[in-house]
Write an enzyme that holds these catalytic residues in place. Structure first.
Site, PDB file in Angstrom:
ATOM      1  N   ARG A 239      31.389  37.857  31.803  1.00  0.00           N
ATOM      2  CA  ARG A 239      31.835  36.763  32.672  1.00  0.00           C
ATOM      3  C   ARG A 239      32.021  37.326  34.073  1.00  0.00           C
ATOM      4  O   ARG A 239      31.982  38.540  34.285  1.00  0.00           O
ATOM      5  CB  ARG A 239      33.073  36.034  32.131  1.00  0.00           C
ATOM      6  CG  ARG A 239      34.064  36.816  31.349  1.00  0.00           C
ATOM      7  CD  ARG A 239      34.758  37.899  32.102  1.00  0.00           C
ATOM      8  NE  ARG A 239      35.339  37.415  33.341  1.00  0.00           N
ATOM      9  CZ  ARG A 239      35.612  38.141  34.395  1.00  0.00           C
ATOM     10  NH1 ARG A 239      35.337  39.448  34.399  1.00  0.00           N
ATOM     11  NH2 ARG A 239      36.142  37.645  35.475  1.00  0.00           N
TER      12      ARG A 239
ATOM     13  N   ALA B 291      31.045  36.096  38.336  1.00  0.00           N
ATOM     14  CA  ALA B 291      29.838  35.574  38.993  1.00  0.00           C
ATOM     15  C   ALA B 291      28.667  36.561  39.034  1.00  0.00           C
ATOM     16  O   ALA B 291      27.546  36.249  38.616  1.00  0.00           O
ATOM     17  CB  ALA B 291      30.208  35.135  40.404  1.00  0.00           C
TER      18      ALA B 291
ATOM     19  N   ARG C 275      26.378  28.538  31.984  1.00  0.00           N
ATOM     20  CA  ARG C 275      27.665  28.213  32.615  1.00  0.00           C
ATOM     21  C   ARG C 275      27.344  27.550  33.950  1.00  0.00           C
ATOM     22  O   ARG C 275      26.484  28.046  34.686  1.00  0.00           O
ATOM     23  CB  ARG C 275      28.521  29.478  32.839  1.00  0.00           C
ATOM     24  CG  ARG C 275      29.198  29.967  31.561  1.00  0.00           C
ATOM     25  CD  ARG C 275      30.267  30.990  31.858  1.00  0.00           C
ATOM     26  NE  ARG C 275      31.532  30.383  32.201  1.00  0.00           N
ATOM     27  CZ  ARG C 275      32.581  31.092  32.649  1.00  0.00           C
ATOM     28  NH1 ARG C 275      32.480  32.395  32.831  1.00  0.00           N
ATOM     29  NH2 ARG C 275      33.719  30.485  32.925  1.00  0.00           N
TER      30      ARG C 275
ATOM     31  N   GLN D 258      42.473  36.559  32.552  1.00  0.00           N
ATOM     32  CA  GLN D 258      41.596  37.633  33.062  1.00  0.00           C
ATOM     33  C   GLN D 258      42.357  38.628  33.949  1.00  0.00           C
ATOM     34  O   GLN D 258      42.008  39.803  34.002  1.00  0.00           O
ATOM     35  CB  GLN D 258      40.438  37.043  33.867  1.00  0.00           C
ATOM     36  CG  GLN D 258      39.394  36.310  33.038  1.00  0.00           C
ATOM     37  CD  GLN D 258      39.648  34.818  33.003  1.00  0.00           C
ATOM     38  OE1 GLN D 258      40.800  34.374  33.030  1.00  0.00           O
ATOM     39  NE2 GLN D 258      38.600  34.023  32.931  1.00  0.00           N
TER      40      GLN D 258
ATOM     41  N   ASP E 144      33.115  32.191  42.817  1.00  0.00           N
ATOM     42  CA  ASP E 144      31.975  31.911  41.941  1.00  0.00           C
ATOM     43  C   ASP E 144      30.873  31.160  42.670  1.00  0.00           C
ATOM     44  O   ASP E 144      29.710  31.175  42.260  1.00  0.00           O
ATOM     45  CB  ASP E 144      32.432  31.114  40.724  1.00  0.00           C
ATOM     46  CG  ASP E 144      33.410  31.937  39.900  1.00  0.00           C
ATOM     47  OD1 ASP E 144      34.616  31.879  40.191  1.00  0.00           O
ATOM     48  OD2 ASP E 144      32.947  32.677  39.017  1.00  0.00           O
TER      49      ASP E 144
ATOM     50  N   ASN F 109      36.473  29.019  42.950  1.00  0.00           N
ATOM     51  CA  ASN F 109      36.906  30.237  42.257  1.00  0.00           C
ATOM     52  C   ASN F 109      37.795  29.834  41.084  1.00  0.00           C
ATOM     53  O   ASN F 109      38.064  28.638  40.871  1.00  0.00           O
ATOM     54  CB  ASN F 109      37.639  31.166  43.231  1.00  0.00           C
ATOM     55  CG  ASN F 109      37.796  32.569  42.674  1.00  0.00           C
ATOM     56  OD1 ASN F 109      36.828  33.141  42.153  1.00  0.00           O
ATOM     57  ND2 ASN F 109      38.985  33.135  42.736  1.00  0.00           N
ATOM     58  N   LYS F 110      38.234  30.821  40.338  1.00  0.00           N
ATOM     59  CA  LYS F 110      39.029  30.578  39.131  1.00  0.00           C
ATOM     60  C   LYS F 110      40.187  29.626  39.390  1.00  0.00           C
ATOM     61  O   LYS F 110      40.844  29.704  40.427  1.00  0.00           O
ATOM     62  CB  LYS F 110      39.542  31.932  38.618  1.00  0.00           C
ATOM     63  CG  LYS F 110      40.396  31.871  37.372  1.00  0.00           C
ATOM     64  CD  LYS F 110      39.740  31.129  36.227  1.00  0.00           C
ATOM     65  CE  LYS F 110      38.396  31.696  35.829  1.00  0.00           C
ATOM     66  NZ  LYS F 110      37.640  30.787  34.923  1.00  0.00           N
TER      67      LYS F 110
HETATM   68  O1  MRU Z   1      35.610  32.333  34.045  1.00  0.00           O
HETATM   69  P1  MRU Z   1      35.277  33.666  34.657  1.00  0.00           P
HETATM   70  O2  MRU Z   1      36.120  34.776  34.152  1.00  0.00           O
HETATM   71  O3  MRU Z   1      33.799  33.966  34.591  1.00  0.00           O
HETATM   72  O4  MRU Z   1      35.632  33.429  36.173  1.00  0.00           O
HETATM   73  C1  MRU Z   1      35.130  34.186  37.189  1.00  0.00           C
HETATM   74  C2  MRU Z   1      36.175  34.962  37.802  1.00  0.00           C
HETATM   75  O5  MRU Z   1      36.514  35.974  37.273  1.00  0.00           O
HETATM   76  C3  MRU Z   1      36.802  34.627  39.055  1.00  0.00           C
HETATM   77  O6  MRU Z   1      36.867  33.326  39.410  1.00  0.00           O
HETATM   78  C4  MRU Z   1      36.329  35.557  40.150  1.00  0.00           C
HETATM   79  O7  MRU Z   1      37.214  35.576  41.176  1.00  0.00           O
HETATM   80  C5  MRU Z   1      34.966  35.215  40.682  1.00  0.00           C
HETATM   81  S1  MRU Z   1      33.743  36.002  39.826  1.00  0.00           S
HETATM   82  C6  MRU Z   1      33.674  37.445  40.672  1.00  0.00           C
END
Ligand code: MRU
Length: 368
Positions: free
Chosen positions: A57, A59, A100, A204, A245, A256-257
Site C-alpha cells: 500500500r 501511492a 485501488r 498505518q 495519494d 491523502n489518508k
Molecule cells: O491506504 P494506504 O495505506 O495505501 O494510504 C496511503 C498512505 O499511506 C497515505 O495516505 C500516504 O500519506 C500517501 S501514500 C505515500
C-alpha cells in the site's frame, strides 16, 4: 532502506521483480511490525489482489507494483501478433487500474509505460515492459531521495514533527516521501522528534511509520489521532509533513489518508507549517477539482474491528465496536491549497497553487 531482521541488517525495497520466475516480490505489509515476510505474486491478477487487499500500500509502492504487474502480464502473453498482445495488455491494464481508485501513481506509471511500449515485435514489447517498470521503480526511489534533500532544511535541530499515516519508504519503493526529509536530517546529524498519528482504522502510523522510525533509530511517539490538536495547542508540534495519494496540478488540492484534512485545519488554526511531500508521479495534471477525486470507501469491518497480536504471538482481529452497529469508512480526504504551506517535490518546494505555473518543469506530459 535498511531492515534489521533476526539480527542481520539488509537493504530492502518495498517491491521488486523476479524476472526468471516472472513474479512480483513484495514485503507483506499487513504482518508488520510483528512479522517481516516477503511474498510473491504468480500472475497479474494476484498482483492486483495484493494491491486491493493492501499486502502492498502507499501511492508510490502501488504505482511500482502496478508497473511490475503490467510487465508481468505482458511477459506472460503466449499468443501471436501485436493486435492480440494489445488486447491482452488492455485487459491487464484495466485489472491493475481498478485495484485501488484514489492514488494516481499506478495510473501515471502504466500510462507512461503504454506510451513507450512501441517495439515492432511481441518479444521487444515484453522486454520494454519490464525495463519501463524497472525505470518507474528506480525513478520513484530517486525522486523520494531528492525530495528528502529539498525538505531537509525544514527540519531544524530539536524539531518536533507530526506525520500522518505512513508516507515512509514502505509507501514507496524506497526512502519515502514525508520521511525522506527526516532521514536526510538524521544523516546530517540533526536530532528531532517525530509524532506518528495512529491513523485509525488501519493504524498505518502506529504500525508502519513507528516500525520504520524504530528501524532507523529515530526518536518517536505514537499519538492517538485525536491528540494532535491538544499537542498543537500546547506548543509541542513545530511542523507537519504528510504524503499524498493524488495532488491536483491544476488546483493544488491534496488527497491523502483520511484525517489529513483535520490535521491541516488544526495546523492552520495554530499557525503551524503544514507540508506535503510527493514524487512527481503523484501529480494528477488532468482533474480540475478535488471533488472529482475518487475516494475509496473500504469495508466497515476495518472501523468496527482492530488487528493485533495475542501474548502468544498469534495475529488476531477483535471486535471493538457495538455489535450490530454499522460504520462508514472513507479511506482518504482532500485538503484544500489554502491550508498547505508547501508541496515538497524533488525539484523544489512549491506553493500548492504554483504547481500549474511550473508544469513544464515538473514534467507534465498531458496536452492542455
Ligand atoms: O491506504 P494506504 O495505506 O495505501 O494510504 C496511503 C498512505 O499511506 C497515505 O495516505 C500516504 O500519506 C500517501 S501514500 C505515500
Amino acid at each position: 532502506m535498511k531492515v534489521t531482521h533476526h539480527g542481520t541488517s539488509r537493504h530492502y525495497r518495498t517491491v521488486w521483480f523476479d524476472a526468471p520466475r516472472n513474479r512480483v516480490r513484495l514485503i507483506e505489509q499487513r504482518l508488520l511490525p510483528h512479522q517481516f515476510k516477503i511474498v510473491s505474486t504468480a500472475d497479474y491478477r494476484e498482483t492486483a489482489c495484493a494491491i486491493t487487499d493492501m499486502v502492498v500500500r502507499g501511492a508510490g509502492a502501488i504505482g511500482a507494483t502496478a508497473a511490475y504487474g503490467l510487465a508481468q502480464g505482458v511477459r506472460a502473453f503466449r499468443g501471436r501478433g501485436l493486435k492480440a498482445l494489445e488486447k491482452h495488455t488492455a485487459r491487464v491494464h484495466r485489472t491493475l487500474a481498478e485495484a485501488r481508485p484514489t492514488a494516481v501513481d499506478p495510473l501515471n506509471a502504466m500510462r507512461s509505460m503504454l506510451a513507450q511500449m512501441n517495439g515492432p515485435t511481441v518479444a521487444e514489447r515484453q522486454a520494454q515492459a519490464l525495463a519501463l517498470a524497472e525505470q518507474f521503480a528506480d525513478d520513484d526511489a530517486a525522486h523520494c531521495q531528492a525530495l528528502g534533500q529539498v525538505g531537509e532544511s525544514l527540519i531544524h535541530d530539536g524539531a518536533r514533527v507530526l506525520t500522518h499515516c505512513n508516507a515512509g519508504w514502505l509507501a514507496f519503493v524506497d526512502h519515502g516521501s514525508a520521511t525522506a526529509p527526516l532521514y536526510a536530517a538524521q544523516a546530517n546529524g540533526k536530532s528531532f522528534h517525530v509524532f506518528c498519528g495512529e491513523t485509525r482504522p488501519r493504524s498505518q502510523g502506529a504500525v508502519l511509520t513507528a516500525w520504520e522510525l524504530a528501524q532507523q533509530g529515530i526518536p518517536h511517539d505514537i499519538i492517538a489521532d485525536n491528540a494532535a490538536g491538544h499537542l498543537m495547542q500546547r506548543g509541542e508540534i513545530d511542523l507537519v509533513i504528510t504524503g499524498s495519494d493524488r495532488t491536483l496540478g491544476r488546483t493544488g488540492e491534496v488527497a491523502n489518508k483520511i484525517g489529513t484534512y483535520t490535521k491541516a485545519v488544526l495546523a492552520k488554526r495554530h499557525g503551524i507549517p503544514f507540508y506535503v511531500a510527493i514524487p512527481l508521479s503523484t501529480i494528477d495534471w488532468e482533474l480540475e477539482s478535488g471533488a472529482a477525486i475518487p475516494i475509496e470507501e473500504r469495508a466497515e469491518e476495518e472501523v468496527l474491528s482492530a488487528w493485533g497480536v495475542t501474548p502468544s504471538g498469534r495475529r488476531q482481529s477483535v471486535l471493538v465496536a457495538n455489535p450490530g452497529s454499522g460504520a462508514r469508512n472513507p479511506a482518504f480526504d482532500v485538503t484544500p491549497p489554502e491550508l498547505i504551506t508547501g508541496i515538497i517535490t524533488p525539484l523544489g518546494c512549491f506553493k500548492p497553487r504554483q504547481l500549474w505555473k511550473h508544469r513544464v518543469k515538473l514534467g507534465q506530459t498531458v496536452a492542455v
